[in-house]
Design a protein around this motif. Structure first.
Motif, PDB file in Angstrom:
ATOM      1  N   HIS A 196     -28.325 -92.518  -9.901  1.00 55.65           N
ATOM      2  CA  HIS A 196     -27.135 -91.674  -9.775  1.00 55.65           C
ATOM      3  C   HIS A 196     -25.847 -92.457 -10.010  1.00 55.65           C
ATOM      4  O   HIS A 196     -24.937 -91.983 -10.695  1.00 55.65           O
ATOM      5  N   TYR A 197     -25.780 -93.664  -9.461  1.00 57.11           N
ATOM      6  CA  TYR A 197     -24.568 -94.465  -9.669  1.00 57.11           C
ATOM      7  C   TYR A 197     -24.470 -94.958 -11.109  1.00 57.11           C
ATOM      8  O   TYR A 197     -23.371 -95.108 -11.647  1.00 57.11           O
ATOM      9  N   SER A 198     -25.614 -95.190 -11.736  1.00 53.56           N
ATOM     10  CA  SER A 198     -25.615 -95.581 -13.145  1.00 53.56           C
ATOM     11  C   SER A 198     -25.038 -94.451 -14.003  1.00 53.56           C
ATOM     12  O   SER A 198     -24.204 -94.673 -14.889  1.00 53.56           O
ATOM     13  N   ILE A 199     -25.481 -93.218 -13.726  1.00 52.13           N
ATOM     14  CA  ILE A 199     -24.970 -92.056 -14.463  1.00 52.13           C
ATOM     15  C   ILE A 199     -23.487 -91.863 -14.163  1.00 52.13           C
ATOM     16  O   ILE A 199     -22.681 -91.594 -15.065  1.00 52.13           O
ATOM     17  N   ALA A 200     -23.117 -92.014 -12.893  1.00 53.09           N
ATOM     18  CA  ALA A 200     -21.715 -91.841 -12.501  1.00 53.09           C
ATOM     19  C   ALA A 200     -20.801 -92.790 -13.265  1.00 53.09           C
ATOM     20  O   ALA A 200     -19.729 -92.392 -13.743  1.00 53.09           O
ATOM     21  N   LYS A 201     -21.217 -94.039 -13.412  1.00 51.65           N
ATOM     22  CA  LYS A 201     -20.399 -95.022 -14.128  1.00 51.65           C
ATOM     23  C   LYS A 201     -20.226 -94.619 -15.597  1.00 51.65           C
ATOM     24  O   LYS A 201     -19.136 -94.788 -16.177  1.00 51.65           O
ATOM     25  N   ARG A 202     -21.288 -94.090 -16.219  1.00 50.92           N
ATOM     26  CA  ARG A 202     -21.192 -93.639 -17.609  1.00 50.92           C
ATOM     27  C   ARG A 202     -20.244 -92.442 -17.725  1.00 50.92           C
ATOM     28  O   ARG A 202     -19.461 -92.345 -18.668  1.00 50.92           O
ATOM     29  N   ILE A 203     -20.338 -91.542 -16.746  1.00 51.34           N
ATOM     30  CA  ILE A 203     -19.480 -90.357 -16.759  1.00 51.34           C
ATOM     31  C   ILE A 203     -18.016 -90.742 -16.592  1.00 51.34           C
ATOM     32  O   ILE A 203     -17.134 -90.194 -17.263  1.00 51.34           O
ATOM     33  N   ILE A 204     -17.744 -91.693 -15.731  1.00 54.65           N
ATOM     34  CA  ILE A 204     -16.356 -92.134 -15.517  1.00 54.65           C
ATOM     35  C   ILE A 204     -15.781 -92.712 -16.808  1.00 54.65           C
ATOM     36  O   ILE A 204     -14.629 -92.461 -17.164  1.00 54.65           O
ATOM     37  N   LYS A 205     -16.578 -93.491 -17.524  1.00 57.05           N
ATOM     38  CA  LYS A 205     -16.117 -94.044 -18.805  1.00 57.05           C
ATOM     39  C   LYS A 205     -15.774 -92.918 -19.779  1.00 57.05           C
ATOM     40  O   LYS A 205     -14.792 -92.995 -20.523  1.00 57.05           O
ATOM     41  N   ASP A 219     -19.734 -79.050 -13.859  1.00 52.77           N
ATOM     42  CA  ASP A 219     -20.708 -77.995 -14.088  1.00 52.77           C
ATOM     43  C   ASP A 219     -21.888 -78.483 -14.913  1.00 52.77           C
ATOM     44  O   ASP A 219     -21.903 -79.605 -15.403  1.00 52.77           O
ATOM     45  N   GLY A 220     -22.865 -77.602 -15.081  1.00 55.01           N
ATOM     46  CA  GLY A 220     -24.143 -77.956 -15.682  1.00 55.01           C
ATOM     47  C   GLY A 220     -25.174 -78.095 -14.577  1.00 55.01           C
ATOM     48  O   GLY A 220     -24.824 -78.257 -13.391  1.00 55.01           O
ATOM     49  N   GLY A 221     -26.442 -78.023 -14.919  1.00 52.59           N
ATOM     50  CA  GLY A 221     -27.506 -78.107 -13.927  1.00 52.59           C
ATOM     51  C   GLY A 221     -27.418 -79.294 -12.984  1.00 52.59           C
ATOM     52  O   GLY A 221     -27.636 -79.148 -11.775  1.00 52.59           O
ATOM     53  N   PRO A 222     -27.094 -80.518 -13.468  1.00 54.90           N
ATOM     54  CA  PRO A 222     -27.013 -81.675 -12.579  1.00 54.90           C
ATOM     55  C   PRO A 222     -25.945 -81.561 -11.491  1.00 54.90           C
ATOM     56  O   PRO A 222     -25.961 -82.328 -10.531  1.00 54.90           O
ATOM     57  N   ALA A 223     -25.019 -80.611 -11.616  1.00 56.43           N
ATOM     58  CA  ALA A 223     -24.011 -80.415 -10.569  1.00 56.43           C
ATOM     59  C   ALA A 223     -24.637 -79.884  -9.279  1.00 56.43           C
ATOM     60  O   ALA A 223     -24.006 -79.899  -8.216  1.00 56.43           O
ATOM     61  N   LEU A 224     -25.887 -79.397  -9.373  1.00 56.93           N
ATOM     62  CA  LEU A 224     -26.609 -78.948  -8.188  1.00 56.93           C
ATOM     63  C   LEU A 224     -27.195 -80.122  -7.409  1.00 56.93           C
ATOM     64  O   LEU A 224     -27.697 -79.939  -6.297  1.00 56.93           O
ATOM     65  N   ASN A 225     -27.139 -81.319  -7.993  1.00 56.01           N
ATOM     66  CA  ASN A 225     -27.679 -82.534  -7.384  1.00 56.01           C
ATOM     67  C   ASN A 225     -26.591 -83.177  -6.518  1.00 56.01           C
ATOM     68  O   ASN A 225     -25.680 -83.833  -7.019  1.00 56.01           O
ATOM     69  N   GLY A 226     -26.698 -82.972  -5.202  1.00 52.94           N
ATOM     70  CA  GLY A 226     -25.675 -83.483  -4.291  1.00 52.94           C
ATOM     71  C   GLY A 226     -25.527 -84.995  -4.322  1.00 52.94           C
ATOM     72  O   GLY A 226     -24.428 -85.528  -4.123  1.00 52.94           O
ATOM     73  N   ALA A 231     -22.137 -89.654  -5.843  1.00 53.89           N
ATOM     74  CA  ALA A 231     -21.944 -90.902  -6.584  1.00 53.89           C
ATOM     75  C   ALA A 231     -20.717 -90.822  -7.495  1.00 53.89           C
ATOM     76  O   ALA A 231     -19.922 -91.765  -7.574  1.00 53.89           O
ATOM     77  N   ILE A 232     -20.553 -89.694  -8.178  1.00 51.56           N
ATOM     78  CA  ILE A 232     -19.396 -89.531  -9.065  1.00 51.56           C
ATOM     79  C   ILE A 232     -18.104 -89.509  -8.255  1.00 51.56           C
ATOM     80  O   ILE A 232     -17.104 -90.128  -8.638  1.00 51.56           O
ATOM     81  N   GLU A 233     -18.119 -88.810  -7.112  1.00 51.74           N
ATOM     82  CA  GLU A 233     -16.923 -88.775  -6.261  1.00 51.74           C
ATOM     83  C   GLU A 233     -16.559 -90.164  -5.763  1.00 51.74           C
ATOM     84  O   GLU A 233     -15.378 -90.540  -5.733  1.00 51.74           O
ATOM     85  N   ASN A 234     -17.563 -90.943  -5.380  1.00 56.26           N
ATOM     86  CA  ASN A 234     -17.295 -92.305  -4.891  1.00 56.26           C
ATOM     87  C   ASN A 234     -16.741 -93.193  -5.994  1.00 56.26           C
ATOM     88  O   ASN A 234     -15.840 -94.018  -5.753  1.00 56.26           O
ATOM     89  N   GLU A 235     -17.269 -93.048  -7.206  1.00 58.87           N
ATOM     90  CA  GLU A 235     -16.775 -93.846  -8.327  1.00 58.87           C
ATOM     91  C   GLU A 235     -15.360 -93.430  -8.728  1.00 58.87           C
ATOM     92  O   GLU A 235     -14.543 -94.261  -9.110  1.00 58.87           O
ATOM     93  N   LEU A 236     -15.083 -92.145  -8.661  1.00 58.67           N
ATOM     94  CA  LEU A 236     -13.760 -91.630  -9.021  1.00 58.67           C
ATOM     95  C   LEU A 236     -12.724 -91.859  -7.921  1.00 58.67           C
ATOM     96  O   LEU A 236     -11.540 -92.030  -8.187  1.00 58.67           O
ATOM     97  N   GLY A 237     -13.183 -91.804  -6.681  1.00 62.67           N
ATOM     98  CA  GLY A 237     -12.262 -91.835  -5.550  1.00 62.67           C
ATOM     99  C   GLY A 237     -11.545 -90.510  -5.403  1.00 62.67           C
ATOM    100  O   GLY A 237     -10.434 -90.445  -4.862  1.00 62.67           O
ATOM    101  N   MET A 238     -12.163 -89.428  -5.879  1.00 63.22           N
ATOM    102  CA  MET A 238     -11.575 -88.087  -5.823  1.00 63.22           C
ATOM    103  C   MET A 238     -12.655 -87.070  -5.490  1.00 63.22           C
ATOM    104  O   MET A 238     -13.835 -87.276  -5.787  1.00 63.22           O
ATOM    105  N   ARG A 239     -12.234 -85.966  -4.884  1.00 62.63           N
ATOM    106  CA  ARG A 239     -13.150 -84.867  -4.629  1.00 62.63           C
ATOM    107  C   ARG A 239     -13.385 -84.077  -5.909  1.00 62.63           C
ATOM    108  O   ARG A 239     -12.525 -84.007  -6.779  1.00 62.63           O
TER     109      ARG A 239
END
Length: 268
Positions: A196-205, A219-226, A231-239
């Motif tokens: 999850h953190y690996s994907i989050a880092k790619r998404i942030i880039k 949005d998209g199916g993976p948005a159902l994955n809490g 992980a994305i929120e932690n990498e972004l520092g935003m809700r």
């Protein structure tokens, strides 16, 4: 009552949304794309109309979008998924969140979209060259770990250690890396968190390429994955704002655009 349909034909799933004369969502349907996009999309729409009790003659305008949009011959028009995604996000978040950035993770690609204050697309970036960081990659991870894909979030929050580093940027190599981590007796929970953190880092880039603006919609199916959301929120520092039905944002946008293209307000 007249109805308007948006059909998002993706590489792995067909998403359909139908709105009424007031642009209110009447219903939605998600089904597998299979190998024959046109046949399955047509079948899914017919089944949905039947389930909702809507006569086919009452469906007055249809807009197709997504990977296979040009294959749906019955559509009155087709539009890009970027435009439809932006329109759907603005509608789904209305009176809930002021959207400026959209993260969309689909079956085979991921996108970042930047919007202005009126919801118009300012910039977008897409990663469609590698499956890493997509829904398909999460499916492969779950299969290798012998768990269900909808269990990934639960495993993420059960991780007690530091998320393991998944360094490969290619889905094939990342899969081998995960198998290696399993072989070294790492827990499934820590591997899931690492993925999850690996994907989050790619998404942030990807998001940085369009400019990160607060008011983030996922949005998209993976948005159902809490776990992935966390992980994305932690990498972004935003809700991040997650809509009620994250898989149908693009089809909802297409349905709303169908309403506008038909010009219902001028025909009523």
């Amino acid at each position: 009552m007249r109805y308007f349909a948006g059909i998002d034909i993706g590489s792995t799933a067909i998403k359909i949304a139908i709105v009424d004369e007031n642009k209110k969502l009447s219903g939605h349907k998600i089904s597998a794309s299979g190998s024959m996009f046109y046949k399955y999309a047509k079948q899914a729409l017919k089944e949905m109309l039947s389930e909702l009790g809507i006569d086919e003659d009452s469906l007055v305008y249809t807009v197709a979008t997504g990977y296979g949009r040009k294959l749906f011959k019955e559509a009155d028009e087709n539009i890009s998924e970027i435009t439809a995604n932006a329109m759907g996000a603005m509608a789904a978040a209305e009176n809930k969140c002021d959207i400026r950035t959209i993260i969309n993770i689909g079956g085979q690609d991921s996108k970042a979209i930047s919007l202005d204050s009126e919801g118009h697309v300012v910039n977008f970036a897409m990663n469609d060259r590698c499956a890493a960081g997509t829904g398909k990659f999460l499916d492969v991870v779950a299969m290798n770990l012998e768990i269900e894909v909808d269990e990934l979030g639960e495993y993420h929050f059960r991780s007690k250690g530091t998320p393991l580093a998944i360094n490969s940027t290619c889905a094939v190599f990342a899969e081998s890396e995960i198998i290696g981590l399993l072989g070294n007796d790492n827990s499934v929970e820590d591997i899931v968190a690492g993925v999850h953190y690996s994907i989050a880092k790619r998404i942030i880039k990807l998001v940085k390429r369009v400019g990160i603006k607060e008011g983030i919609y996922f949005d998209g199916g993976p948005a159902l994955n809490g776990g992935l959301v966390s992980a994305i929120e932690n990498e972004l520092g935003m809700r991040i704002f997650i809509p009620e039905f994250p898989q149908i944002t693009t089809s909802l946008g297409a349905a709303i655009l169908a309403h506008e293209s038909y010009g219902y307000d001028n025909r009523a």
